[in-house]
Design a protein around this motif. Structure first.
Motif, mmCIF file in Angstrom:
data_model
loop_
_atom_site.group_PDB
_atom_site.id
_atom_site.type_symbol
_atom_site.label_atom_id
_atom_site.label_comp_id
_atom_site.label_asym_id
_atom_site.label_seq_id
_atom_site.Cartn_x
_atom_site.Cartn_y
_atom_site.Cartn_z
ATOM 1 N N ALA A 166 0.832 -1.205 0.000
ATOM 2 C CA ALA A 166 0.000 0.000 0.000
ATOM 3 C C ALA A 166 0.867 1.255 0.000
ATOM 4 C CB ALA A 166 -0.928 0.000 1.209
ATOM 5 N N VAL A 285 -7.025 3.223 -5.006
ATOM 6 C CA VAL A 285 -7.718 1.946 -5.118
ATOM 7 C C VAL A 285 -6.740 0.805 -4.874
ATOM 8 C CG1 VAL A 285 -9.064 0.454 -6.661
ATOM 9 C CG2 VAL A 285 -9.382 2.931 -6.716
ATOM 10 N N THR A 287 -4.097 0.989 -3.022
ATOM 11 C CA THR A 287 -3.819 0.982 -1.590
ATOM 12 C C THR A 287 -4.838 0.131 -0.851
ATOM 13 O OG1 THR A 287 -2.936 3.223 -1.786
ATOM 14 C CG2 THR A 287 -3.473 2.448 0.429
ATOM 15 N N ALA A 288 -6.106 0.319 -1.190
ATOM 16 C CA ALA A 288 -7.172 -0.432 -0.524
ATOM 17 C C ALA A 288 -7.127 -1.911 -0.888
ATOM 18 C CB ALA A 288 -8.527 0.160 -0.899
ATOM 19 N N SER A 289 -6.914 -2.226 -2.166
ATOM 20 C CA SER A 289 -6.956 -3.632 -2.589
ATOM 21 C C SER A 289 -5.761 -4.416 -2.056
ATOM 22 C CB SER A 289 -7.024 -3.729 -4.121
ATOM 23 O OG SER A 289 -5.825 -3.267 -4.714
ATOM 24 N N ALA A 292 -6.317 -5.109 1.586
ATOM 25 C CA ALA A 292 -7.382 -6.098 1.789
ATOM 26 C C ALA A 292 -6.991 -7.495 1.315
ATOM 27 C CB ALA A 292 -8.647 -5.647 1.060
ATOM 28 N N ALA A 337 -6.645 -1.877 -9.110
ATOM 29 C CA ALA A 337 -7.137 -2.729 -8.023
ATOM 30 C C ALA A 337 -6.695 -4.170 -8.229
ATOM 31 C CB ALA A 337 -8.660 -2.646 -7.934
#
Length: 426
Positions: A166, A285, A287-289, A292, A337
């Motif tokens: 990230a 996006v 960073t989030a994927s 997660a 992503a």
């Protein structure tokens, strides 16, 4: 009396609690884990900001030096290619002298070169300095992965590596946004100077926040021992598949983001440089994927998470073909992503698969990964010159097809091994 299943479950919980109590590695709830994560987040941010600092500026560099897109793309490919070549030998040094020392020296040298890059008098000098910068950064990624594998508890490893990745995405985004607007106001040289200053701040934060290593054991620098470790990793079919997956994912990503600036600067979009740089906000996006990725693996398994990542990437490539800015941006969101999720899953799987020589295992992954970036940047520019954006998308789809083929093969191998194990027990 409680049923047997309840007793068994309680026994497992108690056993897990005992293991957790005796494991001195960092847990997600500990201050050391948070400091480690924040420090490597800052390091990843600096690395990606520096490594891809010229990518959003390629149209301006082409115009200033009077060269083609494929020639200007070498300012990116030289850095990623040098990183790929030097990551293995520098990871060996980290086995002897420590992960923290190697990461610190790598960032320091890369930052110093970053201060010199804006003053390059010609394209040849710019490419040479970028190659030196890439070689310096080679000491960071594999050492960071190995450091996390040594210092963080196994159940938290995917999440910790996801945070490091990230930081890569935030660095890539910040660097491109900063360079985009700075270049529009003051030119591409001032833009590279701004990225250098950003990297200096990140490097200082990294050094101040990084906790002392508690589980590092110095290894040998003997070439024979290193060669034996590398041969062992290259003989592991699962590691080879993970290396290939990382290279192919990065081929897509390198091709798309090397060329996208040229496409958005041309008709029908004709966007100014600052707006083109702001397009890289889609890195959020990623960073989030990537963060997660741990939850995805827990829910779907490693191969299931890879299938989801590659499907998302392919959908983004196809959507980006449309000559509508909204469709292009949506395509970039999906590509980003999918790429970051796939990279986080593959890289964390390497760290978990390798039982010895983790730095070398991660170094081989990083080498394949950045060779993919170098190839993607150069081939993406060539494909764009030959067939426009559709040519670049076609290159990306071929690489995506390779990831699917490798993952399907891995699934087949796993099923065969499972049947053999069941038969052996019968």
């Amino acid at each position: 009396m409680p049923p047997a299943s309840t007793k068994a479950s309680a026994t497992r919980v108690d056993a897990d609690a005992v293991v957790a109590d005796t494991d001195s590695r960092l847990a997600p709830s500990s201050p050391g884990y948070r400091r480690m994560s924040f420090a490597l987040f800052a390091a990843g941010m600096a690395a990606f900001a520096l490594l891809y600092s010229t990518q959003a500026l390629l149209p301006l560099i082409s115009a200033d030096f009077g060269v083609s897109a494929s020639a200007a793309s070498w300012t990116v490919s030289a850095a990623t290619g040098a990183l790929a070549l030097f990551v293995l030998p520098l990871s060996a040094l980290s086995e002897r002298f420590g992960r923290s020392r190697m990461m610190t020296v790598s960032l320091a040298v890369a930052v110093v070169v970053g201060v010199l890059v804006p003053f390059a008098p010609s394209l040849e000098w710019l490419v040479a300095l970028r190659a030196v910068q890439g070689a310096a950064l080679a000491g960071l990624p594999a050492s960071a992965m190995a450091c996390l594998a040594e210092e963080v508890r196994p159940k938290a490893l995917v999440a910790a590596i996801g945070l490091f990745v990230a930081g890569n995405s935030i660095g890539g985004m910040s660097g491109r946004i900063v360079t985009g607007w700075a270049a529009q106001l003051w030119g591409w040289r001032a833009a590279l100077a701004a990225v250098g200053l950003l990297a200096v701040v990140c490097a200082v934060v990294f050094r101040l926040m990084l906790p002392k290593a508690r589980h590092f054991t110095p290894g040998s620098l003997r070439p024979g021992a290193l060669a034996k470790t590398v041969r062992g990793h290259l003989a592991d079919p699962l590691l080879l598949r993970l290396y290939a997956i990382g290279a192919l994912f990065m081929t897509v990503f390198g091709a798309v983001y090397t060329v996208i600036g040229y496409r958005l600067a041309e008709a029908p979009f004709s966007l100014p440089q600052g707006v083109i740089g702001s397009v890289f906000l889609v890195y959020l996006v990623g960073t989030a994927s990537s963060a997660a990725a741990g939850k995805l693996v827990a829910r779907m398994g490693r191969r299931g998470a890879l299938y989801l990542a590659v499907s998302t990437t392919a959908a983004g490539l196809l959507l980006s073909v449309a000559d509508a800015l909204g469709a292009v941006l949506a395509g970039l969101v999906l590509i980003t992503a999918g790429f970051f999720a796939g990279h986080a899953v593959a890289s964390s799987s390497v760290s978990r698969t390798a039982k010895t020589g983790r730095a070398q295992a991660s170094a081989l992954y990083q080498s394949a990964y950045y060779l993919g970036s170098s190839a993607g940047g150069t081939l993406g520019a060539v494909a764009f010159h030959a067939g426009g954006w559709a040519g670049t998308v076609l290159l990306g789809l071929v690489a995506v097809g390779g990831v699917v083929s490798i993952t399907l093969y891995g699934s087949r191998v796993a099923r065969v091994e499972q049947r053999q194990l069941v038969a052996a027990r019968a």
